[in-house]
Design a protein around this motif. Structure first.
Motif, PDB file in Angstrom:
ATOM      1  N   LEU A 183      20.964  73.635 -20.972  1.00  0.00           N
ATOM      2  CA  LEU A 183      20.535  74.611 -21.969  1.00  0.00           C
ATOM      3  C   LEU A 183      19.674  73.952 -23.035  1.00  0.00           C
ATOM      4  O   LEU A 183      18.604  74.463 -23.402  1.00  0.00           O
ATOM      5  CB  LEU A 183      21.761  75.256 -22.610  1.00  0.00           C
ATOM      6  CG  LEU A 183      21.521  76.485 -23.478  1.00  0.00           C
ATOM      7  CD1 LEU A 183      21.038  77.656 -22.624  1.00  0.00           C
ATOM      8  CD2 LEU A 183      22.801  76.875 -24.206  1.00  0.00           C
ATOM      9  N   GLU A 184      20.115  72.799 -23.534  1.00  0.00           N
ATOM     10  CA  GLU A 184      19.369  72.100 -24.586  1.00  0.00           C
ATOM     11  C   GLU A 184      17.994  71.655 -24.104  1.00  0.00           C
ATOM     12  O   GLU A 184      17.028  71.646 -24.873  1.00  0.00           O
ATOM     13  CB  GLU A 184      20.162  70.888 -25.070  1.00  0.00           C
ATOM     14  CG  GLU A 184      21.409  71.244 -25.867  1.00  0.00           C
ATOM     15  CD  GLU A 184      22.214  70.022 -26.244  1.00  0.00           C
ATOM     16  OE1 GLU A 184      21.853  68.905 -25.784  1.00  0.00           O
ATOM     17  OE2 GLU A 184      23.206  70.161 -26.977  1.00  0.00           O
ATOM     18  N   SER A 185      17.890  71.280 -22.825  1.00  0.00           N
ATOM     19  CA  SER A 185      16.616  70.816 -22.266  1.00  0.00           C
ATOM     20  C   SER A 185      15.689  71.970 -21.907  1.00  0.00           C
ATOM     21  O   SER A 185      14.511  71.748 -21.591  1.00  0.00           O
ATOM     22  CB  SER A 185      16.869  69.964 -21.020  1.00  0.00           C
ATOM     23  OG  SER A 185      17.453  70.751 -19.986  1.00  0.00           O
ATOM     24  N   GLY A 186      16.205  73.195 -21.934  1.00  0.00           N
ATOM     25  CA  GLY A 186      15.389  74.350 -21.580  1.00  0.00           C
ATOM     26  C   GLY A 186      15.261  74.568 -20.086  1.00  0.00           C
ATOM     27  O   GLY A 186      14.486  75.428 -19.652  1.00  0.00           O
ATOM     28  N   LYS A 187      16.025  73.825 -19.285  1.00  0.00           N
ATOM     29  CA  LYS A 187      15.915  73.953 -17.832  1.00  0.00           C
ATOM     30  C   LYS A 187      16.614  75.196 -17.287  1.00  0.00           C
ATOM     31  O   LYS A 187      16.240  75.707 -16.233  1.00  0.00           O
ATOM     32  CB  LYS A 187      16.487  72.703 -17.154  1.00  0.00           C
ATOM     33  CG  LYS A 187      15.687  71.436 -17.430  1.00  0.00           C
ATOM     34  CD  LYS A 187      16.314  70.216 -16.762  1.00  0.00           C
ATOM     35  CE  LYS A 187      15.509  68.955 -17.038  1.00  0.00           C
ATOM     36  NZ  LYS A 187      16.141  67.755 -16.411  1.00  0.00           N
ATOM     37  N   VAL A 188      17.629  75.676 -17.977  1.00  0.00           N
ATOM     38  CA  VAL A 188      18.379  76.864 -17.558  1.00  0.00           C
ATOM     39  C   VAL A 188      18.657  77.718 -18.790  1.00  0.00           C
ATOM     40  O   VAL A 188      19.012  77.203 -19.842  1.00  0.00           O
ATOM     41  CB  VAL A 188      19.715  76.483 -16.881  1.00  0.00           C
ATOM     42  CG1 VAL A 188      20.503  77.744 -16.523  1.00  0.00           C
ATOM     43  CG2 VAL A 188      19.470  75.638 -15.639  1.00  0.00           C
ATOM     44  N   ARG A 189      18.503  79.030 -18.639  1.00  0.00           N
ATOM     45  CA  ARG A 189      18.686  79.931 -19.773  1.00  0.00           C
ATOM     46  C   ARG A 189      20.016  80.682 -19.746  1.00  0.00           C
ATOM     47  O   ARG A 189      20.500  81.121 -20.794  1.00  0.00           O
ATOM     48  CB  ARG A 189      17.525  80.927 -19.820  1.00  0.00           C
ATOM     49  CG  ARG A 189      16.186  80.227 -20.074  1.00  0.00           C
ATOM     50  CD  ARG A 189      15.039  81.197 -20.211  1.00  0.00           C
ATOM     51  NE  ARG A 189      13.811  80.498 -20.593  1.00  0.00           N
ATOM     52  CZ  ARG A 189      12.633  81.090 -20.775  1.00  0.00           C
ATOM     53  NH1 ARG A 189      12.516  82.406 -20.595  1.00  0.00           N
ATOM     54  NH2 ARG A 189      11.569  80.387 -21.121  1.00  0.00           N
ATOM     55  N   ASN A 190      20.590  80.889 -18.551  1.00  0.00           N
ATOM     56  CA  ASN A 190      21.869  81.587 -18.427  1.00  0.00           C
ATOM     57  C   ASN A 190      22.666  80.954 -17.297  1.00  0.00           C
ATOM     58  O   ASN A 190      22.097  80.335 -16.383  1.00  0.00           O
ATOM     59  CB  ASN A 190      21.655  83.069 -18.120  1.00  0.00           C
ATOM     60  CG  ASN A 190      20.954  83.817 -19.239  1.00  0.00           C
ATOM     61  OD1 ASN A 190      21.557  84.188 -20.232  1.00  0.00           O
ATOM     62  ND2 ASN A 190      19.654  84.043 -19.065  1.00  0.00           N
ATOM     63  N   PHE A 191      23.987  81.170 -17.332  1.00  0.00           N
ATOM     64  CA  PHE A 191      24.860  80.580 -16.322  1.00  0.00           C
ATOM     65  C   PHE A 191      25.790  81.631 -15.737  1.00  0.00           C
ATOM     66  O   PHE A 191      26.250  82.545 -16.433  1.00  0.00           O
ATOM     67  CB  PHE A 191      25.690  79.443 -16.931  1.00  0.00           C
ATOM     68  CG  PHE A 191      24.857  78.342 -17.509  1.00  0.00           C
ATOM     69  CD1 PHE A 191      24.342  77.349 -16.691  1.00  0.00           C
ATOM     70  CD2 PHE A 191      24.557  78.315 -18.864  1.00  0.00           C
ATOM     71  CE1 PHE A 191      23.554  76.335 -17.217  1.00  0.00           C
ATOM     72  CE2 PHE A 191      23.773  77.307 -19.398  1.00  0.00           C
ATOM     73  CZ  PHE A 191      23.263  76.319 -18.572  1.00  0.00           C
ATOM     74  N   GLY A 192      26.062  81.467 -14.442  1.00  0.00           N
ATOM     75  CA  GLY A 192      26.959  82.379 -13.752  1.00  0.00           C
ATOM     76  C   GLY A 192      27.660  81.666 -12.617  1.00  0.00           C
ATOM     77  O   GLY A 192      27.555  80.437 -12.473  1.00  0.00           O
ATOM     78  N   VAL A 193      28.363  82.422 -11.805  1.00  0.00           N
ATOM     79  CA  VAL A 193      29.099  81.862 -10.677  1.00  0.00           C
ATOM     80  C   VAL A 193      28.869  82.733  -9.450  1.00  0.00           C
ATOM     81  O   VAL A 193      28.318  83.833  -9.530  1.00  0.00           O
ATOM     82  CB  VAL A 193      30.612  81.766 -10.973  1.00  0.00           C
ATOM     83  CG1 VAL A 193      30.879  80.791 -12.107  1.00  0.00           C
ATOM     84  CG2 VAL A 193      31.201  83.140 -11.286  1.00  0.00           C
ATOM     85  N   SER A 194      29.332  82.230  -8.331  1.00  0.00           N
ATOM     86  CA  SER A 194      29.257  82.971  -7.074  1.00  0.00           C
ATOM     87  C   SER A 194      30.542  82.720  -6.304  1.00  0.00           C
ATOM     88  O   SER A 194      31.038  81.590  -6.267  1.00  0.00           O
ATOM     89  CB  SER A 194      28.040  82.488  -6.266  1.00  0.00           C
ATOM     90  OG  SER A 194      27.932  83.184  -5.038  1.00  0.00           O
TER      91      SER A 194
END
Length: 317
Positions: free
Chosen positions: A145-156
């Motif tokens: 998140l801090e690096s800007g590589k991913v904006r949201n998180f989820g699971v499957s």
């Protein structure tokens, strides 16, 4: 979807892109197929694309990245999600799940490189890892998140208790859960129908998962939503009676609504108040277009139950 406010109700699943699940290089024909599928999805109003780092052993993301190169500006007009956590057998061990901090970070770097993008709108943990440490996953998420590589998180493929365990350490919500939900794969419904009923022992779906997602604002995504063509393809006398009856009812409703059979199958899933978001993974361009009208089909309660009971093959308890 609250976390992706302008995302389409349908998701295009990219598992079928990139050729076989092998180490063969992608060729122009694979790029052409991917471009055609992406164009068909976009023309049908679908702007959310689903990936995983293992699809076609990375080639699905790679070929999608080639499409992005061909279409300047496209990345800013679509949403991309991918999944991490499944590792194939190698010299270090058998096929396994890996939600360690190091693997998540390494996997995301590979995903971004193959897609040729700087960020994912959503990263999902692909399968629950018995050895997962929520604190380590939280550290990985924070770095991404801090690096800007991913904006949201989820699971499957996780149940409510696993999600609760993770959220307790993350300090932020999980925004989506991708599960196998369909007219054919119905245990997610049966768990509620059989509440307090002796036949509940036949149900293997984890109780409370859908309710947890609904109360926590977690978007439910459905893989396998088209039942692998079971009710919208060719039905033979060898199919069980319940399948034949359900397929016939799907056909009747398709004629009534003047839509495709695929649209009826998806509309049944979308009628559920959990606001389920189906994933379609076909590479057949006409089938992509046939699915696109599903959000406009509003099944009545009696029609919905007719399909449900037909697929069950027996009346409700």
């Amino acid at each position: 979807m609250r976390y992706l406010p302008n995302a389409s109700r349908l998701i295009y699943g990219c598992m079928g892109l990139g050729g076989g699940w092998n180490r063969d290089a992608i060729g122009p024909e694979h790029v052409h197929q991917a471009r055609a599928c992406v164009d068909a999805a976009l023309e049908s109003g679908i702007n959310l694309f689903d990936h995983a780092d293992i699809y076609a052993q990375g080639k699905a993301e790679q070929v999608f990245g080639e499409v992005l190169k061909q279409c300047p500006g496209l990345r800013e007009n679509i949403y991309l999600q991918s999944k991490s956590g499944i590792r194939f057998a190698d010299d270090a061990g058998p096929k396994r799940y890996d939600l360690s901090k190091g693997w998540i970070l390494q996997s995301v770097d590979g995903i971004l490189q193959r897609l040729g993008t700087e960020y994912l709108d959503l990263l999902m943990l692909h399968r629950p890892d018995p050895l997962m440490a929520p604190e380590a996953i939280a550290e990985a998420f924070e770095l991404l998140l801090e690096s800007g590589k991913v904006r949201n998180f989820g699971v499957s493929n996780m149940h409510a208790h696993q999600m609760q365990l993770l959220v307790g350490s993350l300090g932020r919500p999980l925004v989506a859960n991708q599960l196998e939900l369909s007219l054919h794969h119905r245990q997610w419904l049966e768990e509620g129908v059989f509440a307090g009923h002796p036949d509940a022992r036949r149900v293997g779906f984890s109780p409370g998962t859908l309710d947890y997602c609904r109360t926590q604002g977690v978007q439910l995504q459905a893989w396998g939503s088209l039942c692998r063509g079971l009710y919208s393809g060719s039905v033979t006398p060898e199919h069980p009676l319940s399948v034949r009856r359900t397929a016939a009812l799907v056909m009747d409703l398709a004629l009534q609504y003047q839509v495709s059979k695929e649209a009826v199958v998806l509309a049944w899933l979308m009628r559920h108040p959990a606001q389920i978001q189906p994933i379609i993974g076909t590479t057949d361009l006409e089938r992509i277009r046939a699915c696109a009208v599903a959000p406009s089909v509003e099944l009545g309660r009696a029609q919905w139950y007719s399909l449900y009971v037909a697929a069950r093959g027996e009346e409700l308890p």
